[in-house]
Write an enzyme that holds these catalytic residues in place. Structure first.
Site, PDB file in Angstrom:
ATOM      1  N   LYS A   8       0.840  -1.214   0.000  1.00  0.00           N
ATOM      2  CA  LYS A   8       0.000   0.000   0.000  1.00  0.00           C
ATOM      3  C   LYS A   8       0.868   1.255   0.000  1.00  0.00           C
ATOM      4  O   LYS A   8       0.459   2.285  -0.542  1.00  0.00           O
ATOM      5  CB  LYS A   8      -0.963  -0.004   1.188  1.00  0.00           C
ATOM      6  CG  LYS A   8      -1.925  -1.185   1.154  1.00  0.00           C
ATOM      7  CD  LYS A   8      -3.369  -0.790   1.056  1.00  0.00           C
ATOM      8  CE  LYS A   8      -4.161  -1.961   0.504  1.00  0.00           C
ATOM      9  NZ  LYS A   8      -5.553  -1.936   0.609  1.00  0.00           N
ATOM     10  N   LYS A  67      -3.717  -9.337  -6.972  1.00  0.00           N
ATOM     11  CA  LYS A  67      -4.870  -9.726  -6.150  1.00  0.00           C
ATOM     12  C   LYS A  67      -6.064  -8.851  -6.492  1.00  0.00           C
ATOM     13  O   LYS A  67      -5.900  -7.638  -6.683  1.00  0.00           O
ATOM     14  CB  LYS A  67      -4.495  -9.544  -4.670  1.00  0.00           C
ATOM     15  CG  LYS A  67      -5.547 -10.063  -3.707  1.00  0.00           C
ATOM     16  CD  LYS A  67      -5.322  -9.543  -2.289  1.00  0.00           C
ATOM     17  CE  LYS A  67      -5.863  -8.157  -2.089  1.00  0.00           C
ATOM     18  NZ  LYS A  67      -6.641  -7.918  -0.871  1.00  0.00           N
ATOM     19  N   LYS A 103     -10.471  -3.802  -4.153  1.00  0.00           N
ATOM     20  CA  LYS A 103     -11.366  -2.659  -4.400  1.00  0.00           C
ATOM     21  C   LYS A 103     -10.535  -1.516  -4.955  1.00  0.00           C
ATOM     22  O   LYS A 103     -10.916  -0.857  -5.918  1.00  0.00           O
ATOM     23  CB  LYS A 103     -12.014  -2.223  -3.095  1.00  0.00           C
ATOM     24  CG  LYS A 103     -12.864  -3.270  -2.429  1.00  0.00           C
ATOM     25  CD  LYS A 103     -13.548  -2.664  -1.209  1.00  0.00           C
ATOM     26  CE  LYS A 103     -13.832  -3.708  -0.146  1.00  0.00           C
ATOM     27  NZ  LYS A 103     -12.718  -3.858   0.812  1.00  0.00           N
TER      28      LYS A 103
HETATM   29  N1  AQP Z   1      -8.688 -11.010  -3.815  1.00  0.00           N
HETATM   30  C1  AQP Z   1      -9.105 -11.570  -2.685  1.00  0.00           C
HETATM   31  N2  AQP Z   1      -9.238 -12.913  -2.608  1.00  0.00           N
HETATM   32  C2  AQP Z   1      -9.664 -13.492  -1.460  1.00  0.00           C
HETATM   33  N3  AQP Z   1      -9.993 -12.807  -0.347  1.00  0.00           N
HETATM   34  C3  AQP Z   1      -9.869 -11.466  -0.386  1.00  0.00           C
HETATM   35  N4  AQP Z   1     -10.123 -10.507   0.516  1.00  0.00           N
HETATM   36  C4  AQP Z   1      -9.848  -9.298  -0.026  1.00  0.00           C
HETATM   37  N5  AQP Z   1      -9.420  -9.437  -1.284  1.00  0.00           N
HETATM   38  C5  AQP Z   1      -9.426 -10.781  -1.551  1.00  0.00           C
HETATM   39  C6  AQP Z   1     -10.611 -10.745   1.866  1.00  0.00           C
HETATM   40  O1  AQP Z   1     -11.771  -9.946   2.056  1.00  0.00           O
HETATM   41  C7  AQP Z   1     -11.856  -9.587   3.432  1.00  0.00           C
HETATM   42  C8  AQP Z   1     -12.146  -8.118   3.542  1.00  0.00           C
HETATM   43  O2  AQP Z   1     -11.072  -7.385   2.995  1.00  0.00           O
HETATM   44  P1  AQP Z   1     -10.954  -5.850   3.316  1.00  0.00           P
HETATM   45  O3  AQP Z   1     -12.068  -5.119   2.719  1.00  0.00           O
HETATM   46  O4  AQP Z   1     -10.838  -5.647   4.765  1.00  0.00           O
HETATM   47  O5  AQP Z   1      -9.598  -5.366   2.755  1.00  0.00           O
HETATM   48  P2  AQP Z   1      -8.618  -5.886   1.697  1.00  0.00           P
HETATM   49  O6  AQP Z   1      -8.103  -7.224   2.043  1.00  0.00           O
HETATM   50  O7  AQP Z   1      -7.574  -4.877   1.569  1.00  0.00           O
HETATM   51  O8  AQP Z   1      -9.572  -5.961   0.435  1.00  0.00           O
HETATM   52  P3  AQP Z   1      -9.430  -5.151  -0.863  1.00  0.00           P
HETATM   53  O9  AQP Z   1     -10.566  -5.414  -1.733  1.00  0.00           O
HETATM   54  O10 AQP Z   1      -8.071  -5.401  -1.438  1.00  0.00           O
HETATM   55  O11 AQP Z   1      -9.595  -3.647  -0.346  1.00  0.00           O
HETATM   56  P4  AQP Z   1      -8.748  -2.382  -0.578  1.00  0.00           P
HETATM   57  O12 AQP Z   1      -8.468  -2.319  -2.049  1.00  0.00           O
HETATM   58  O13 AQP Z   1      -9.628  -1.276  -0.097  1.00  0.00           O
HETATM   59  O14 AQP Z   1      -7.508  -2.509   0.228  1.00  0.00           O
HETATM   60  C9  AQP Z   1     -10.538  -9.999   4.084  1.00  0.00           C
HETATM   61  O15 AQP Z   1     -10.742 -11.177   4.827  1.00  0.00           O
HETATM   62  C10 AQP Z   1      -9.633 -10.259   2.924  1.00  0.00           C
HETATM   63  O16 AQP Z   1      -8.681 -11.272   3.215  1.00  0.00           O
END
Ligand code: AQP
Length: 325
Positions: free
Chosen positions: A111, A192, A195
């Site tokens: 990040k 990965k 969002k």
């Molecule tokens: N690509 C993924 N595959 C499997 N699991 C995933 N998770 C996120 N991306 C994947 C799981 O979703 C849960 C919630 O995630 P989060 O919203 O707390 O944050 P994150 O992991 O950072 O998800 P994003 O979509 O990548 O968000 P941004 O872009 O905002 O940082 C967690 O259990 C995560 O493991």
């Protein structure tokens, strides 16, 4: 019944990675644990975000979770900022968390690279707040996608450090990672699904929108022509089949791809069908809930009251353990 905690950020549209890696597993685990699910809005502050639409994203995240099957009668669903003990405990945990451990976190490194203009202290101490989220409820289990395993390991370390200094108060929670779908990749097959990377398929996207994203998605790059044989083991579409399709379809795809019996477009059409079979019922429930915003608000309010009661009790113990009133 043992306690389970997990959270999701209201940082954008909930996507199929969040669904497969986390929410689907949450639904399955509701009968085995006393479940506490949280929209972690304070975590979302660590990235740039649109302030006027924050409440809408929080509400939408709750609505999609309920539509996916989170049942507020069998689980607590609430918003992190409504229970101030999360940040209070995070401060105390800051004092037992080694800087070196935080500096090693992969998510912090990634990040920081993505947001060079906004490497804030909150991004650095994000896993400390996450440890507070989990341990405030003395949760023994945390269902997450693969990307979060390192943070749960750190949570265990924080619990050990706190217990060693102030007395045995917290459990060391286990991470629960699903067999399939623990790391859903974006449509390029390389990063990965996230969002923030805008490489996702949203849980609420329509049949046409999903197809527009699937159609150009990268497959086995060595397969140039329809007549070339493919290798499902290195194909993102095959991984997605394993997360969405019935066993029979997964077997067919695995077999036929290897002998060029099916082409990538055929394979994507089958995946599209499997995905929509999963997503459309969720979308119908989400549309119904969109007509009842007061119901979602009420669920969150009741959830915050129930979570708050547990949090208050834990903080009474913590304050006493650390020697403050
Ligand atoms: N690509 C993924 N595959 C499997 N699991 C995933 N998770 C996120 N991306 C994947 C799981 O979703 C849960 C919630 O995630 P989060 O919203 O707390 O944050 P994150 O992991 O950072 O998800 P994003 O979509 O990548 O968000 P941004 O872009 O905002 O940082 C967690 O259990 C995560 O493991």
């Amino acid at each position: 019944m043992a306690k389970l905690f997990s959270g999701i950020q209201p940082s954008g549209e909930i996507h199929i990675g969040n669904y497969c890696g986390a929410i689907r597993n949450w639904v399955r685990l509701m009968d085995q644990y006393e479940c506490i699910f949280c929209i972690v809005d304070y975590h979302a502050l660590t990235a740039q975000y649109d302030i006027p639409t924050m409440q809408k994203r929080i509400h939408d995240a709750a609505r999609v979770n309920i539509a996916c099957g989170i049942d507020p009668k069998r689980a607590i669903l609430f918003v992190q900022s409504q229970v101030p003990e999360h940040t209070e405990l995070a401060w105390i945990f800051n004092t037992v968390t080694p800087m070196g451990d935080l500096a090693r976190m992969t998510q912090f490194k990634e990040k920081s690279k993505q947001n060079e203009e906004n490497i804030n202290a909150g991004l650095f101490t994000y896993p400390v707040l996450q440890a507070a989220d989990i341990l405030l409820y003395k949760a023994g289990a945390v269902p997450v996608g693969e990307d979060q395993i390192q943070h749960i390991e750190l949570t265990r370390e924080v619990a050990r450090k706190f217990n060693a200094r102030f007395g045995e108060l917290f459990p060391e929670p286990a991470h629960l990672v699903p067999k399939e779908g623990a790391r859903i990749m974006g449509m390029d097959g390389k990063s990965k699904m996230s969002k923030s990377l805008n490489n996702y398929i949203g849980v609420l996207e329509s049949r046409d929108e999903v197809w527009k994203k699937l159609a150009p998605a990268v497959t086995d790059e060595n397969r140039k022509r329809r007549t070339d044989v493919g290798n499902p083991d290195i194909c993102n579409i095959y991984s997605l089949h394993k997360a969405f399709s019935p066993e029979e379809t997964v077997e067919t795809v695995n077999r036929e791809c290897r002998v060029a019996g099916i082409g990538c477009v055929d394979c994507k059409k089958m995946l599209h069908q499997s995905m929509m079979t999963t997503l459309e019922p969720i979308q119908e429930r989400a549309a119904e809930l969109a007509q009842q915003p007061a119901l979602v608000d009420q669920i969150l309010e009741e959830g915050a009251a129930r979570a708050g009661a547990i949090a208050t009790a834990t903080m009474t113990e913590v304050r006493s353990a650390i020697g403050v009133r």
